[in-house]
Design an enzyme around this catalytic site. Sequence first.
Site, PDB file in Angstrom:
ATOM      1  N   GLY A   1      28.704  30.188  25.288  1.00  0.00           N
ATOM      2  CA  GLY A   1      29.286  28.842  25.311  1.00  0.00           C
ATOM      3  C   GLY A   1      29.073  28.156  23.970  1.00  0.00           C
ATOM      4  CG  HIS A   2      25.144  26.999  22.716  1.00  0.00           C
ATOM      5  ND1 HIS A   2      24.338  27.624  23.637  1.00  0.00           N
ATOM      6  CD2 HIS A   2      24.923  25.677  22.847  1.00  0.00           C
ATOM      7  CE1 HIS A   2      23.636  26.703  24.291  1.00  0.00           C
ATOM      8  NE2 HIS A   2      23.968  25.521  23.837  1.00  0.00           N
TER       9      HIS A   2
ATOM     10  CD  GLN B   1      18.726  15.728  25.493  1.00  0.00           C
ATOM     11  OE1 GLN B   1      18.928  15.510  24.305  1.00  0.00           O
ATOM     12  NE2 GLN B   1      19.570  16.445  26.211  1.00  0.00           N
TER      13      GLN B   1
ATOM     14  CE  LYS C   1      27.366  24.183  32.470  1.00  0.00           C
ATOM     15  NZ  LYS C   1      26.226  23.374  32.232  1.00  0.00           N
TER      16      LYS C   1
ATOM     17  CD  GLN D   1      25.439  16.135  25.978  1.00  0.00           C
ATOM     18  OE1 GLN D   1      24.266  15.988  26.255  1.00  0.00           O
ATOM     19  NE2 GLN D   1      25.907  17.276  25.494  1.00  0.00           N
TER      20      GLN D   1
ATOM     21  CG  HIS E   1      24.865  30.016  26.524  1.00  0.00           C
ATOM     22  ND1 HIS E   1      26.097  29.439  26.440  1.00  0.00           N
ATOM     23  CD2 HIS E   1      24.022  29.039  26.960  1.00  0.00           C
ATOM     24  CE1 HIS E   1      26.035  28.189  26.838  1.00  0.00           C
ATOM     25  NE2 HIS E   1      24.773  27.902  27.147  1.00  0.00           N
TER      26      HIS E   1
HETATM   27  O1  PAF Z   1      23.940  19.299  25.141  1.00  0.00           O
HETATM   28  C1  PAF Z   1      22.850  19.446  24.565  1.00  0.00           C
HETATM   29  O2  PAF Z   1      22.399  20.573  24.304  1.00  0.00           O
HETATM   30  C2  PAF Z   1      22.045  18.217  24.184  1.00  0.00           C
HETATM   31  O3  PAF Z   1      22.161  17.205  25.131  1.00  0.00           O
HETATM   32  C3  PAF Z   1      22.363  17.693  22.773  1.00  0.00           C
HETATM   33  C4  PAF Z   1      23.786  17.193  22.668  1.00  0.00           C
HETATM   34  C5  PAF Z   1      22.129  18.785  21.752  1.00  0.00           C
HETATM   35  C6  PAF Z   1      21.442  16.521  22.431  1.00  0.00           C
HETATM   36  O4  PAF Z   1      20.109  16.897  22.454  1.00  0.00           O
END
Ligand code: PAF
Length: 293
Positions: free
Chosen positions: A46-47, A71, A161, A165, A44
Amino acid sequence: MIRFRNQLTTMYLFKTTTDLSRHLEKVRRAGKTIGFVPTMGALHEGHASLLRQSAEETNCTVCSIFVNPTQFNETTDLVKYPRTPEKDIALLLDTGCSVLFMPDVVEVYPSGQQSSLHLDFGYLDQPMEGAYRPGHFVGVAQVVKRLLDIVQPDELFMGQKDFQQFAIVRHMLTEMALPVNLKMCFTVRETDGLAMSSRNMHLTPAQRALGPLIYQVLSQAKANMHDQLPAALKLTAMKLLSVPGMEPEYFEIVDGRTLQPITIFEGHDMVVACTAVRVGDVRLIDNLIMKMS
Ligand code: PAF
């Protein structure tokens, strides 16, 4: 390798590490810098902002799309994670992305999915998302490390966001002395304030209408920070977020580096308010930098 083209860019898609590494070796030999944006797809705006920043600041932007199984602590979450490859490719071409890496699980984890990464995150993976999603950050660190080993970028672009992480990845890069420069890109919001997220597409119209409340409550906490202590701001925020159809999991005001909850604002260079709320089955997270010096 598959080649995609529009008026702006030529982008190469690789599915294997061998082919990707061979291509990136040529890029490096030509003296070009590599920027990397790891994603799980369902891209989206944001990316797009991360990708545009990378395209502006480096010569070759690599985006990975890999829904990382290690994850997810709930299998149903992994299964229902949105996958929109055609739409993603169109968005990538519009951002000036040069290389798309879309590996299979065996390509990323050739010797199985158990983590060989033994890293102590101290307190960083304990609170907030860490408390609600046990094991999540070990999986994130594992895949980011693996992808960094494959791509070997000069610059790594990640979003504010997912603030916790970001802190985990920053810690890993420092602890392992990995030669990559980490850049934080600010959160992109819908016009009504809802932070952009791949999860927003799961909201019903009624749930979507509740979304802006999260940013309003974060902003209100920031507006009142000169009159109230963090504990009082947190209490008010939890109350304001507890409306029918929405259930706050946490609202924490933390030191931006240690993620420890703060009791007073003084003495902290960076303070961030972080929250997670459940709206029906959808879990939304957001944060706001309250102070940065
Ligand atoms: O933020 C994300 O989309 C995921 O946690 C990432 C950093 C791509 C790792 O899978």
